[in-house]
Structures are given as C-alpha cells and as structure tokens.
Design a protein around this motif. Structure first.
Motif, mmCIF file in Angstrom:
data_model
loop_
_atom_site.group_PDB
_atom_site.id
_atom_site.type_symbol
_atom_site.label_atom_id
_atom_site.label_comp_id
_atom_site.label_asym_id
_atom_site.label_seq_id
_atom_site.Cartn_x
_atom_site.Cartn_y
_atom_site.Cartn_z
ATOM 1 N N LYS A 53 0.716 9.479 -0.877
ATOM 2 C CA LYS A 53 0.768 10.808 -1.494
ATOM 3 C C LYS A 53 0.027 10.893 -2.824
ATOM 4 C CE LYS A 53 4.914 12.809 0.483
ATOM 5 N NZ LYS A 53 5.944 11.781 0.717
ATOM 6 N N TYR A 54 -0.206 9.769 -3.502
ATOM 7 C CA TYR A 54 -0.792 9.851 -4.836
ATOM 8 C C TYR A 54 -2.307 10.021 -4.767
ATOM 9 C CZ TYR A 54 3.729 7.866 -6.293
ATOM 10 O OH TYR A 54 5.050 7.604 -6.503
ATOM 11 N N THR A 55 -2.895 10.314 -5.943
ATOM 12 C CA THR A 55 -4.334 10.549 -6.013
ATOM 13 C C THR A 55 -5.136 9.258 -5.913
ATOM 14 O OG1 THR A 55 -4.100 10.502 -8.404
ATOM 15 C CG2 THR A 55 -4.186 12.663 -7.380
ATOM 16 N N ASN A 56 -4.464 8.090 -5.942
ATOM 17 C CA ASN A 56 -5.213 6.835 -5.820
ATOM 18 C C ASN A 56 -5.604 6.516 -4.365
ATOM 19 O OD1 ASN A 56 -2.606 6.313 -4.957
ATOM 20 N ND2 ASN A 56 -2.344 4.429 -6.139
ATOM 21 N N ILE A 99 0.831 -1.202 0.000
ATOM 22 C CA ILE A 99 0.000 0.000 0.000
ATOM 23 C C ILE A 99 0.869 1.256 0.000
ATOM 24 C CG2 ILE A 99 -1.618 1.336 1.411
ATOM 25 C CD1 ILE A 99 -2.948 -1.371 2.146
ATOM 26 N N THR A 100 1.895 1.295 0.843
ATOM 27 C CA THR A 100 2.688 2.521 0.911
ATOM 28 C C THR A 100 3.495 2.721 -0.366
ATOM 29 O OG1 THR A 100 4.011 3.911 2.382
ATOM 30 C CG2 THR A 100 4.765 1.655 2.114
ATOM 31 N N THR A 101 3.993 1.635 -0.978
ATOM 32 C CA THR A 101 4.790 1.831 -2.198
ATOM 33 C C THR A 101 3.900 2.217 -3.386
ATOM 34 O OG1 THR A 101 4.784 -0.562 -2.615
ATOM 35 C CG2 THR A 101 6.730 0.347 -1.534
ATOM 36 N N ASP A 102 2.725 1.606 -3.518
ATOM 37 C CA ASP A 102 1.874 1.951 -4.662
ATOM 38 C C ASP A 102 1.177 3.311 -4.515
ATOM 39 O OD1 ASP A 102 2.441 -0.155 -6.354
ATOM 40 O OD2 ASP A 102 0.337 -0.535 -6.825
ATOM 41 N N THR A 103 1.260 3.914 -3.338
ATOM 42 C CA THR A 103 0.664 5.243 -3.150
ATOM 43 C C THR A 103 1.750 6.300 -2.937
ATOM 44 O OG1 THR A 103 0.504 4.929 -0.744
ATOM 45 C CG2 THR A 103 -1.429 4.309 -2.065
ATOM 46 N N GLY A 104 3.015 5.914 -3.148
ATOM 47 C CA GLY A 104 4.100 6.877 -2.927
ATOM 48 C C GLY A 104 4.099 7.397 -1.507
ATOM 49 N N GLY A 105 3.840 6.493 -0.538
ATOM 50 C CA GLY A 105 3.779 6.939 0.861
ATOM 51 C C GLY A 105 2.520 7.755 1.131
ATOM 52 N N LEU A 157 -10.908 12.716 7.165
ATOM 53 C CA LEU A 157 -10.600 14.011 6.548
ATOM 54 C C LEU A 157 -10.671 13.924 5.020
ATOM 55 C CD1 LEU A 157 -7.615 15.177 8.814
ATOM 56 C CD2 LEU A 157 -10.029 15.832 8.978
ATOM 57 N N VAL A 158 -10.056 12.885 4.431
ATOM 58 C CA VAL A 158 -10.067 12.816 2.967
ATOM 59 C C VAL A 158 -11.457 12.469 2.440
ATOM 60 C CG1 VAL A 158 -7.609 12.269 2.810
ATOM 61 C CG2 VAL A 158 -9.279 10.415 2.748
ATOM 62 N N GLU A 159 -12.286 11.915 3.300
ATOM 63 C CA GLU A 159 -13.658 11.632 2.903
ATOM 64 C C GLU A 159 -14.439 12.927 2.564
ATOM 65 O OE1 GLU A 159 -15.519 8.825 5.669
ATOM 66 O OE2 GLU A 159 -15.486 7.591 3.851
ATOM 67 N N THR A 160 -14.008 14.051 3.101
ATOM 68 C CA THR A 160 -14.665 15.330 2.781
ATOM 69 C C THR A 160 -14.327 15.797 1.372
ATOM 70 O OG1 THR A 160 -12.803 16.707 3.516
ATOM 71 C CG2 THR A 160 -14.432 16.110 5.190
ATOM 72 N N GLY A 161 -13.319 15.147 0.758
ATOM 73 C CA GLY A 161 -12.902 15.575 -0.574
ATOM 74 C C GLY A 161 -11.773 16.593 -0.558
ATOM 75 N N CYS A 162 -11.138 16.801 0.591
ATOM 76 C CA CYS A 162 -10.022 17.754 0.621
ATOM 77 C C CYS A 162 -8.877 17.219 -0.237
ATOM 78 C CB CYS A 162 -9.561 18.028 2.056
ATOM 79 S SG CYS A 162 -8.548 16.725 2.787
ATOM 80 N N ASP A 163 -8.084 18.121 -0.788
ATOM 81 C CA ASP A 163 -7.065 17.747 -1.774
ATOM 82 C C ASP A 163 -5.780 17.277 -1.091
ATOM 83 O OD1 ASP A 163 -5.545 17.420 -4.048
ATOM 84 O OD2 ASP A 163 -5.150 19.563 -4.299
ATOM 85 N N ALA A 164 -5.857 16.107 -0.453
ATOM 86 C CA ALA A 164 -4.695 15.567 0.260
ATOM 87 C C ALA A 164 -3.479 15.381 -0.653
ATOM 88 C CB ALA A 164 -5.069 14.257 0.952
ATOM 89 N N PRO A 165 -3.638 14.851 -1.880
ATOM 90 C CA PRO A 165 -2.443 14.719 -2.727
ATOM 91 C C PRO A 165 -1.791 16.067 -3.023
ATOM 92 C CG PRO A 165 -4.249 13.390 -3.594
ATOM 93 C CD PRO A 165 -4.833 14.245 -2.505
ATOM 94 N N GLY A 166 -2.614 17.088 -3.263
ATOM 95 C CA GLY A 166 -2.075 18.426 -3.526
ATOM 96 C C GLY A 166 -1.364 18.991 -2.304
ATOM 97 N N ILE A 167 -1.942 18.774 -1.122
ATOM 98 C CA ILE A 167 -1.310 19.236 0.127
ATOM 99 C C ILE A 167 0.038 18.539 0.298
ATOM 100 C CG2 ILE A 167 -1.483 19.181 2.659
ATOM 101 C CD1 ILE A 167 -4.576 19.505 2.280
ATOM 102 N N ASN A 168 0.060 17.233 0.127
ATOM 103 C CA ASN A 168 1.322 16.498 0.275
ATOM 104 C C ASN A 168 2.360 16.959 -0.746
ATOM 105 O OD1 ASN A 168 0.871 14.792 2.505
ATOM 106 N ND2 ASN A 168 -0.462 13.506 1.255
ATOM 107 N N ARG A 169 1.899 17.213 -1.982
ATOM 108 C CA ARG A 169 2.859 17.647 -2.997
ATOM 109 C C ARG A 169 3.472 18.985 -2.600
ATOM 110 N NH1 ARG A 169 -0.043 16.812 -7.489
ATOM 111 N NH2 ARG A 169 -0.795 18.932 -7.375
#
Lengths: 319, 319
Positions: free
Chosen positions: A160-163, A152-158, B175-187
């Motif tokens: 971080k990814y949109t998946n 899970i952590t490797t396929d999500t980049g820790g 938190l991500v269930e609300t639709g917040c942009d977690a990938p964008g925040i992490n990036r």
C-alpha cells in the motif's frame, strides 16, 4: 559501497556466518536474515541469526526453514540495519565494530560496515536478498519465499505504501509461485489483533476529538489504558494510524503518555501536509507522512499545543 | 462459453456499446466498465456505462478517463455480473434479456448472455479486461491502469485473499508501471473511514462477547446504532470482519438487526472451520471463509442460537 555481485562473491568466499537483525525486529529484518541464513545453509555453509531482542511469536514461522547451528562465527553480516545504534545490546558490544558486510535499503545507512550494499529504491531489504540469492545460485523454495514475502509485505504495508514499484509486484509474483502461504502471512501480519489491542483500540477511539473544521483528529493513550488493557509495545502497532483514517482528516495526532513521564506525539498526515514540519516545531522529526516528537507537559496541554501547531500549519496552506 | 479472442473480435465488429455494471456497484464492476468503455472509445467507438444504482463518491475518479456520450445503444455488454438478478432496476427491465456479451469471473455465472466469457481463476474481472484490452490492441495508459488496479485491489482485499495468483501480481506490476496512483487508490479504498463508520465501529466493538474458550467472538449492530451514527450501507463495509480479527478467534459472528425485522448473521471463519456449514443449519450459505443467514427472533436469541451452533461445530472438530 560495493556492487551486489561483489557482495555475493564475498559470501561465496567466506563461511561461518552470523547474520544480525536490528533490535525491535520487524518482518523485513527477520525475513532478510532467515532467507539469507537458509540460502547460505543450502550452499553447505554454516550460518546463524542473532538479534538483541526477543523474536515475537508471530514471526516464529520464519525460522522453520533455518537449521539451528552453534559455532564460533567468522563472518559478520548485518541485514536491514541502518546504524549500529539499532544493534541493541548485546549485539552492539559483540559486533558493532566488526561487521564485514551490510545489506540494507535505508537511505540513512551510516556505512558502518567494512562493505555495504545499500539500495534505497528497494521497498524492502528482502527485495535485495531476493536478487542476492539468485546471484548466489540458491534456488527459490517455499521457505525462502515465505521469508522474503514477509519482509516485502510488512515494509510496504501490504503493498500500500508509495515505496512499492513494479519490481516489488514482480518479485511477489515469483514468490507466490512457489506456493508460499501469502494470504496466511498477510492475515497474521495485518488482520490479527490481540484482545489487548482490540480493547485498547476501542478505548482510544472513545477519546477521538476533531478540530479545524474536522481536518484534524486527535486521540490519546494513557498509562492507565495500557495498564487496564494489559497492552504491550506490540499491541500499540497501528494505534497511531487510527485518527488519520477518518475521511477528510489531513492531520491525525496520537498523544501517548510515557511510562517515564511526558507525552510522545505521533503525527500522521495526508498530502499536502508535511508531518515532519509540524513536529519540527517541537524538536521532533520524521517523514512527510509520519513524524513524532515529545512534550514534557500535561495531557491537555500537549493536545492543545500540537493541535494549535497543526491548525496554524493548515491555515498557512489555506486549508 | 466463447474464448476471449472471440469476445475481442465481437467487440471489434460492433459499435454503440452500453456497458452494464451490477447493482450496489463495487470497485471491480466499475473498474471493468470504465476500463472497457475507455478502451472502446480509444478505438473510435461509441460507448457508455450504465448502473442501476448511484455510484459512490469514492469511485468518481474511475470516470475521469471516460468521455460521457449519449446515443441509442446497439450492443449490450455486462461486466462482472453473475446473474440478471444483480442488474437491479431499471437495467433489468431495459437489458435483462438483451445482453450480447458478458465478461465475468464468478463461477456462479448463470450464462444469461448471448455469449459469455467467464474465467473463475481470475481474481477480478479486471484481470480479464486487462487481457481483453491487449487483444483489442488498446495501449495501456494511466486511466485504464487506475480502473484495472482498482478492480484488482478491491476484489483481492488489497492482495490479501486466497484468490491472488502470480498473474495478479504481474498484472499489477504492468499497471503501476504506467504511473497510476496505486497508493492513493489503496488509501481511499481501504484506509479511509467515514466518521459514521468510525463511530459505528466503536459502538460495535463495545458489544464484543467471547465464548467457547475465546474461539468464538460475537458482536451486534442494532437499528438504533445505525440511526444514531447516521451510518449508510457503505459504512457497514468491514464491520463483519471485526470479531474474526481477534487473535485465536476461529469464528467471528456479526448479528445485525434488519430494518424490516429479524437479524442478518454474518459469519467469518478461519480454517479448518467452514462458515457455510454453520450457516446452512439456519438455511443460509456462502463460502468457507465467509457465510450468512437470517433469523426471525430476538437479538439475544439470535446470538445464542448461532453461538450454540458454532460451538457445537467446534466441538465436533475437537476444537
């Protein structure tokens, strides 16, 4: 396409499993195969794992919970393998036409197996294996958790990814509850670099050039750099993400000299840029965020052509 | 120490809040203050945020859910501030002795407030604010979620540190269930580097030296490098983690020249090495994984002394 409980019933009815991981094995295919193998062994069944390529040293810990067994397999299960082309040899010759069950999360899965369960909404095949183990009645333990967490952590980049979905986090919560060493897994998957990688990274950063008002950054990797640093294919991991990491850069380009001649282009893009549309101009493809293509020309010419294509693309978008 | 429901009752009984963030503000103090401010405003109360230092551009999005208000504050709340020394000026003079309520997760919290709720098991103060908002009857929304997610992901290094608990992941799921942009925040928190940072990183990597059978790696940062790259304090983020990232390195040392003279040492260690024990020899301190000290000498001498101390420490452990 079968349902996941049908996959579980199939596994419960069978024995003597060989579980296949894809070539150039990564955390998800190995996390999935080791977790499923241990799960089946915990049920008293015989199971072994096969992969056409050697398993990197950093993945060895995944096998701590698996008992090595040798027997003639009767049931063939492929995990995280979208296409028989990813079996590699010898697995393709041995099992290419004989896969009884495939468990995967790639939308591109070709349906080569007698029965397939494919869930493209799962961030990793390990998310599916987590559910499957529950259906099999296998209780989670620290070994299973380490394997599933790794995938899970490797396929999500820790994470971080949109998946990543809420479910991804909820599964991770259950996994770390077993006491598996998630920080250690993350450190070895993401925060450890070989000296060759470190040295290669330094040299690659020396080649960074900016264009299109600093919205495009390009770096190059030559065979000489690879030779002089002693870098292997593993050491290349993450190199192509360097140029896109620079603030304000929308298109990050890595131009890598191939041993067999020509240049492999890796393109990373930020929204609204679609990397695959730029690579399509050179006969390549990929995803909106990451795409690639190959050019048979000189280094300078390859850089110039790809930068020109990216620049024209940005202009079209008024960027 | 009060209980969290008492903190909630206190907030419900009061109005005209000023919420304080610590100096050199980070994702957790700003995520906590913006989430609490929005939460109180959603309850129809008046609330504003104050910080002694300027808020970096990358944190601006946290304020999108906060309505700017101007009024004379009646109730002073400090979030994620362990000690009044971290108020900075002007907040220390204005509010140092007048804090009505402090919400924090630092075990070192000095108890300077009239009432304090401190939970050292929370990976981030934002985890506590998540619970507090629930007790206040504030419904989660995408703005609150973006603030809380920011504090949690930054204080856990992107879910990588040992402070992460199953609860951390479960909160992230909500938190991500609300639709917040977690990938964008992490990036933007982790995968974006300024050009100055990139250039500084390149130069720092050029100074890497190994010793003690490659178990110790040391890099240096000079005032000249900082000047020539135009790096700011923000650009220094992550530089000290570079030497420890090298495979097999147990002690990573960063020797940084201070503007006011002397050298600041940042030491990062892998288990079983305790970084704070090595730094204690030079009057410094910190945690097992990360510690620091200051040396008034030349660059070469500073490197030699710290490397010698680290080497002696490793020898003691037969490493």
């Amino acid at each position: 396409m079968i349902r996941l409980n049908e996959a579980a019933d199939f596994l419960l009815a069978k024995d003597r499993f060989v579980i296949l991981s894809h070539n150039y094995p990564d955390g998800d295919t190995l996390g999935s195969s080791t977790a499923l193998c241990r799960g089946l062994q915990k049920l008293g069944k015989h199971a072994m794992i096969r992969c056409s390529d050697e398993i990197g040293a950093k993945y060895r810990y995944l096998f701590e919970g698996v008992t090595p067994e040798d027997f003639t397999p009767e049931t063939v299960v492929a995990v995280d393998i979208a296409d028989t082309a990813l079996f590699g040899e010898p697995l393709l010759s041995l099992y290419g036409e004989k896969v009884d069950l495939c468990i995967d999360h790639h939308p591109s899965n070709t349906g080569y197996a007698a029965r397939s369960y494919v869930d493209p909404k799962a961030a990793a095949t390990c998310e599916i294996i987590f559910d499957l183990l529950r259906l099999l009645g296998v209780e989670l333990d620290v070994f299973l958790a380490a394997s599933l967490y790794t995938g899970i952590t490797t396929d999500t980049g820790g994470f971080k990814y949109t998946n990543v979905t809420p479910r991804t986090y909820r599964i991770a919560a259950d996994l770390v509850e077993t006491g598996c060493d998630a920080p250690g897994i993350n450190r070895s998957m993401f925060d450890t670099k070989s000296r060759a990688h470190m040295e290669l990274e330094r040299r690659v950063m020396d080649t960074m050039e900016y264009s299109h008002n600093d919205r495009i950054a390009v770096v190059s990797v030559t065979q000489q750099m690879i030779r002089e640093t002693g870098a292997t294919e593993d050491d290349m991991d993450g190199i192509s993400s360097i140029p896109r990491q620079v603030e304000d850069v929308l298109v990050g380009i890595t131009v890598r000299e191939r041993a067999e001649g020509g240049y492999k282009i890796s393109l990373r893009a930020q929204r609204p840029v679609n990397a695959s549309e730029i690579c399509a101009k050179f006969g390549g493809g990929g995803h909106p965020g990451a795409a690639g293509c190959t050019l048979q020309t000189t280094l300078e010419e390859a850089k110039a052509q790809v930068v020109a294509a990216a620049s024209a693309y940005l202009k079209q978008l008024n960027l």
